[in-house]
Design an enzyme around this catalytic site. Structure first.
Site, short mmCIF file in Angstrom:
data_model
loop_
_atom_site.label_atom_id
_atom_site.label_comp_id
_atom_site.label_asym_id
_atom_site.label_seq_id
_atom_site.Cartn_x
_atom_site.Cartn_y
_atom_site.Cartn_z
N CYS A 1 -27.83 -33.36 -34.80
CA CYS A 1 -29.16 -33.15 -34.24
C CYS A 1 -29.73 -34.47 -33.74
O CYS A 1 -30.91 -34.74 -33.86
CB CYS A 1 -30.08 -32.53 -35.28
SG CYS A 1 -29.69 -30.82 -35.60
N VAL B 1 -23.40 -18.82 -26.23
CA VAL B 1 -22.00 -18.63 -25.85
C VAL B 1 -21.15 -18.56 -27.11
O VAL B 1 -21.21 -19.43 -27.97
CB VAL B 1 -21.53 -19.80 -24.95
CG1 VAL B 1 -20.05 -19.70 -24.67
CG2 VAL B 1 -22.31 -19.78 -23.65
N GLU C 1 -17.92 -27.44 -31.24
CA GLU C 1 -17.41 -26.09 -31.47
C GLU C 1 -17.41 -25.29 -30.16
O GLU C 1 -16.42 -24.64 -29.80
CB GLU C 1 -18.29 -25.40 -32.52
CG GLU C 1 -17.75 -24.05 -32.93
CD GLU C 1 -18.64 -23.35 -33.95
OE1 GLU C 1 -19.62 -23.95 -34.41
OE2 GLU C 1 -18.33 -22.20 -34.27
N ASP D 1 -24.06 -29.12 -26.48
CA ASP D 1 -24.37 -30.24 -27.36
C ASP D 1 -23.52 -30.21 -28.63
O ASP D 1 -23.83 -30.84 -29.61
CB ASP D 1 -25.86 -30.24 -27.72
CG ASP D 1 -26.27 -28.94 -28.41
OD1 ASP D 1 -25.40 -28.07 -28.60
OD2 ASP D 1 -27.45 -28.81 -28.76
N CYS E 1 -5.90 -32.02 -26.71
CA CYS E 1 -4.95 -33.14 -26.62
C CYS E 1 -5.69 -34.44 -26.89
O CYS E 1 -5.15 -35.37 -27.49
CB CYS E 1 -4.32 -33.22 -25.23
SG CYS E 1 -3.28 -31.84 -24.74
N ALA F 1 -30.19 -31.34 -21.56
CA ALA F 1 -30.22 -32.60 -20.82
C ALA F 1 -29.15 -32.63 -19.73
O ALA F 1 -29.45 -32.76 -18.54
CB ALA F 1 -30.02 -33.76 -21.79
ZN ZN Z 1 -3.91 -29.68 -25.02
#
Ligand code: ZN
Length: 315
Positions: free
Chosen positions: A165, A89, A112, A109, A153, A18
């Site tokens: 999902c 990736v 991780e 999406d 941060c 999207a």
């Molecule tokens: Zn940082």
């Protein structure tokens, strides 16, 4: 706007769903010269509600998203180069993918992968833009390594770490707004203009628009201590994906042509082309990409997926 500067820029968009299709569309029309687009998946009919570069024909043929995107973007702007990468990736390939880009734009999406992008961009001193949408809400933040706060941060190790999902509940106009925010800041970064300093939160359904000041944390594990725990992590071999599917990364290289020759008599081959081999066994649909990465649809049990993978494809 400095057209030459944009034309000489190179960016990477991580994810072609999207957010990714909206952002790629904006960047191509703005005339960004080289655009890497990375995505692991192929087009499906329920993507069309929010993934603007695809149409029903792409979904029927179920071609890889980045290839469908490239085809459309080349028609929109033939002056620029689109570099499609059909990959998941992960820690082993991200630094290679982003190595000579001016900017990375997040269109993934899951958190991780975002933490992985954060690690890789801080380590290699590449600006990146975080963007996320869930339901009617979205967030975005500009991250300039060494200058601004980073994603870690803003978000510590999250409690809601697992990818969700909930994509079917995503409001397509919320996607368009976050993608527009990311695209606008992208152009400003590429042109060395002053960028927005705060993170931004929106709820488009309830007309909420909230800037959030994020302090750079001295003891931040990523930008402070430079301990890149996601980048230094292992590649997940087996992963459950959204939509009743499991992805498996092979431990050794698999040649598609050899696999096709070995399997063509015993399985029901649906498609075999330069990008993937797709076949069916009982209710399981296998898509094996060039490097051996496999998505098994119709299966949400990682153990079963692994045993199906070793039975038909290899270790
Ligand atoms: Zn940082």
């Amino acid at each position: 706007m400095d057209k030459k500067k944009l034309l000489s820029s190179k960016i990477a968009i991580i994810g072609c769903g999207a957010l990714g299709t909206h952002i790629a569309n904006n960047m191509a029309r703005a005339g960004v010269g080289r655009i890497i687009i990375v995505d692991r998946d192929f087009v499906e009919i329920d993507n069309l509600q929010r993934q603007i570069l695809f149409d029903e024909e792409d979904a029927v043929k179920r071609i890889p998203k980045v290839m469908a995107a490239k085809k459309k973007l080349k028609k929109i702007n033939s002056e620029i180069e689109i570099i499609p990468i059909i990959e998941d990736v992960n820690p082993s390939n991200i630094e290679d993918i982003i190595k000579d880009v001016d900017l990375v734009i997040d269109a993934t999406d899951n958190l991780e992968t975002r933490f992985l992008i954060n690690d890789a961009c801080i380590k290699n001193d590449i600006p990146w833009i975080y963007g996320a949408v869930i339901g009617t809400e979205g967030m975005s933040m500009n991250i300039l390594p060494g200058k601004t706060a980073c994603l870690r941060c803003l978000l510590q190790m999250p409690t809601s770490f697992l990818p969700t999902c909930e994509t079917e509940g995503v409001l397509n106009t919320a996607v368009a707004i976050i993608a527009s925010i990311e695209s606008t800041e992208a152009i400003k970064i590429l042109l060395n203009k002053k960028i927005r300093e705060e993170a931004i939160y929106i709820d488009i359904w309830n007309s909420i628009w909230l800037p959030i000041k994020v302090e750079k944390k001295k003891d931040c594990i990523a930008c402070g201590k430079r301990e890149f725990e996601f980048l230094n992590g292992k590649v997940t071999q087996v992963k459950t994906l959204c939509g009743n599917a499991v992805q498996i990364n092979p431990t050794k290289e698999i040649l598609l042509k050899d696999l096709y020759n070995r399997l063509k008599e015993i399985v029901d081959v649906i498609d075999f082309n330069e990008y993937f081999l797709r076949f069916k066994i009982n209710d399981y649909e296998f898509t094996v990409f060039k490097n051996g990465r496999t998505i098994i649809k119709g299966c949400n049990d990682e153990k079963l997926a692994k045993s199906l993978f070793s039975k038909y494809i290899g270790s």
